[in-house]
Design a protein around this motif. Sequence first.
Motif, PDB file in Angstrom:
ATOM      1  N   ASP A   1      18.067 -40.072  -1.708  1.00 41.49           N
ATOM      2  CA  ASP A   1      18.835 -40.541  -2.871  1.00 41.49           C
ATOM      3  C   ASP A   1      18.063 -41.570  -3.689  1.00 41.49           C
ATOM      4  O   ASP A   1      17.365 -42.427  -3.143  1.00 41.49           O
ATOM      5  CB  ASP A   1      20.165 -41.137  -2.407  1.00 41.49           C
ATOM      6  CG  ASP A   1      21.177 -40.031  -2.110  1.00 41.49           C
ATOM      7  OD1 ASP A   1      21.019 -38.935  -2.686  1.00 41.49           O
ATOM      8  OD2 ASP A   1      22.083 -40.262  -1.301  1.00 41.49           O
TER       9      ASP A   1
ATOM     10  N   ILE B   1      18.233 -44.733  -6.238  1.00 41.33           N
ATOM     11  CA  ILE B   1      19.237 -45.771  -6.538  1.00 41.33           C
ATOM     12  C   ILE B   1      18.983 -46.478  -7.868  1.00 41.33           C
ATOM     13  O   ILE B   1      19.880 -47.106  -8.414  1.00 41.33           O
ATOM     14  CB  ILE B   1      19.345 -46.815  -5.403  1.00 41.33           C
ATOM     15  CG1 ILE B   1      17.982 -47.438  -5.096  1.00 41.33           C
ATOM     16  CG2 ILE B   1      19.966 -46.199  -4.176  1.00 41.33           C
ATOM     17  CD1 ILE B   1      18.097 -48.639  -4.149  1.00 41.33           C
TER      18      ILE B   1
ATOM     19  N   ALA C   1      16.704 -44.933  -2.129  1.00 42.88           N
ATOM     20  CA  ALA C   1      17.516 -45.722  -1.185  1.00 42.88           C
ATOM     21  C   ALA C   1      16.714 -46.082   0.068  1.00 42.88           C
ATOM     22  O   ALA C   1      16.936 -47.134   0.660  1.00 42.88           O
ATOM     23  CB  ALA C   1      18.765 -44.926  -0.792  1.00 42.88           C
ATOM     24  N   ASN C   2      15.763 -45.211   0.466  1.00 44.55           N
ATOM     25  CA  ASN C   2      14.990 -45.489   1.678  1.00 44.55           C
ATOM     26  C   ASN C   2      13.778 -46.385   1.416  1.00 44.55           C
ATOM     27  O   ASN C   2      12.941 -46.563   2.293  1.00 44.55           O
ATOM     28  CB  ASN C   2      14.561 -44.172   2.348  1.00 44.55           C
ATOM     29  CG  ASN C   2      13.691 -43.327   1.434  1.00 44.55           C
ATOM     30  OD1 ASN C   2      13.201 -43.805   0.404  1.00 44.55           O
ATOM     31  ND2 ASN C   2      13.487 -42.059   1.792  1.00 44.55           N
TER      32      ASN C   2
ATOM     33  N   ARG D   1      20.589 -49.120 -12.563  1.00 43.40           N
ATOM     34  CA  ARG D   1      20.972 -48.690 -11.209  1.00 43.40           C
ATOM     35  C   ARG D   1      21.889 -47.479 -11.340  1.00 43.40           C
ATOM     36  O   ARG D   1      22.797 -47.464 -12.188  1.00 43.40           O
ATOM     37  CB  ARG D   1      21.688 -49.830 -10.467  1.00 43.40           C
ATOM     38  CG  ARG D   1      20.748 -51.003 -10.148  1.00 43.40           C
ATOM     39  CD  ARG D   1      21.459 -52.075  -9.361  1.00 43.40           C
ATOM     40  NE  ARG D   1      21.804 -51.627  -8.027  1.00 43.40           N
ATOM     41  CZ  ARG D   1      20.999 -51.700  -6.958  1.00 43.40           C
ATOM     42  NH1 ARG D   1      19.800 -52.243  -7.089  1.00 43.40           N
ATOM     43  NH2 ARG D   1      21.381 -51.256  -5.795  1.00 43.40           N
TER      44      ARG D   1
END
Length: 342
Positions: free
Chosen positions: A196, A198, A228-229, A337
């Motif tokens: 994902d 972000i 996200a990671n 974001r």
Amino acid sequence: MTQYRVRDPDAIGVAVIGCGRIGLVHAANVASIPNVRVVVAADLDPAAAESGRAVTKAERATTDPLAAIADREVEAILLATPTDSHAPLIRAALRSAKAVFTEKPLASDLRATRQLVREWRNTGVPLQVGFMRRFDPGYVAAKRLIEAGELGRIEQFRAYSRDAQMPSLEFLHRSGGAFVDMSVHDFDLARFLVGDVIEVFAWGSVLYDDRLNDLPDVDTAIVALRFANGALGVVEMARHSRWGYDIRTEIAGVEGKVIVEASNKTPITLSRQGRSELDHFAGFEDRFADAYKAELNAFVEALAQGAVPAPGPDDALETMRVALAARDSWHRGRPVRVARLG
Ligand SMILES: NC(=O)c1ccc[n+]([C@@H]2O[C@H](COP(=O)([O-])OP(=O)(O)OC[C@H]3O[C@@H](n4cnc5c(N)ncnc54)[C@H](O)[C@@H]3O)[C@@H](O)[C@H]2O)c1
């Protein structure tokens, strides 16, 4: 929610709706699947509808897409009309409990996309979205390597897409803009291969066709991605490229990297007088020819087996959020974001 079942898995009745550039590619592919029977080809333009009928050897052609959806012999819709017509036609198909394969995106804006996904969730009707790169042998192999841990923890993602030819101005007006129409394939790959997204930061320019300033839209762009990671990425986009259709993706991890690129159309490079020559793909039709076949085969196989086809509406919604965040970032000139879109 009822489980969707086709009447006869060996003869699935299909309507092809929208017989333009990509519609005719899909039409030829779906007609070549043995357990598909193309019942009707539909397009607002009678000549295009007739081309669709001829390519698929369908029984009928029509200029009425809603009649094609309502046709009792039709169990699945293959939708390749302009972007701003997807949502109402998908909705009509869902209400008639007809399975849908639709070109991306589901709808032109986030509100309409969310609404459609909500409606779809209550129906149980199979709905696959045309992110065909997921079916390209190169991206399939890259995904397998990443999932097997061959690259280690993923750190960076880089993708560029340069279309050989600008689409028509009419197409661009109805497309949702470069981030939604074109970079959306790279955003989908980013999510498919890394995870994902972000946050994004987009820059766009008009360097090739001044008429884009009036839409407003861009013909050249760069989008920075934060995943996200923790991985970081860059997506580059150009609406035209004199040297041919130009698509490349690179995923780098702690242990290794993969590059997905098909630079030679024909597997030959001619070297002479200190120069090397190779040919390039002309466009999406030839570069992703196998992927277009594979995505429709997967759709029809899912229908025949009563399985859920993928990628589906949830992927389409999440990728749309990234694309719209990029468009928003370009407008605002600062990072956005993805969660900001709600
Ligand atoms: N996945 C991909 O690689 C890819 C490539 C190209 C286009 N697309 C998508 O496919 C869609 C179509 O793009 P295209 O380039 O083929 O467009 P196009 O303009 O070449 O073709 C669209 C066709 O739909 C017909 N049409 C318009 N409104 C209609 C309606 N309400 N009902 C029935 N027919 C209608 C038009 O007459 C035309 O023949 C777009 O959403 C685009 O984003 C995806």
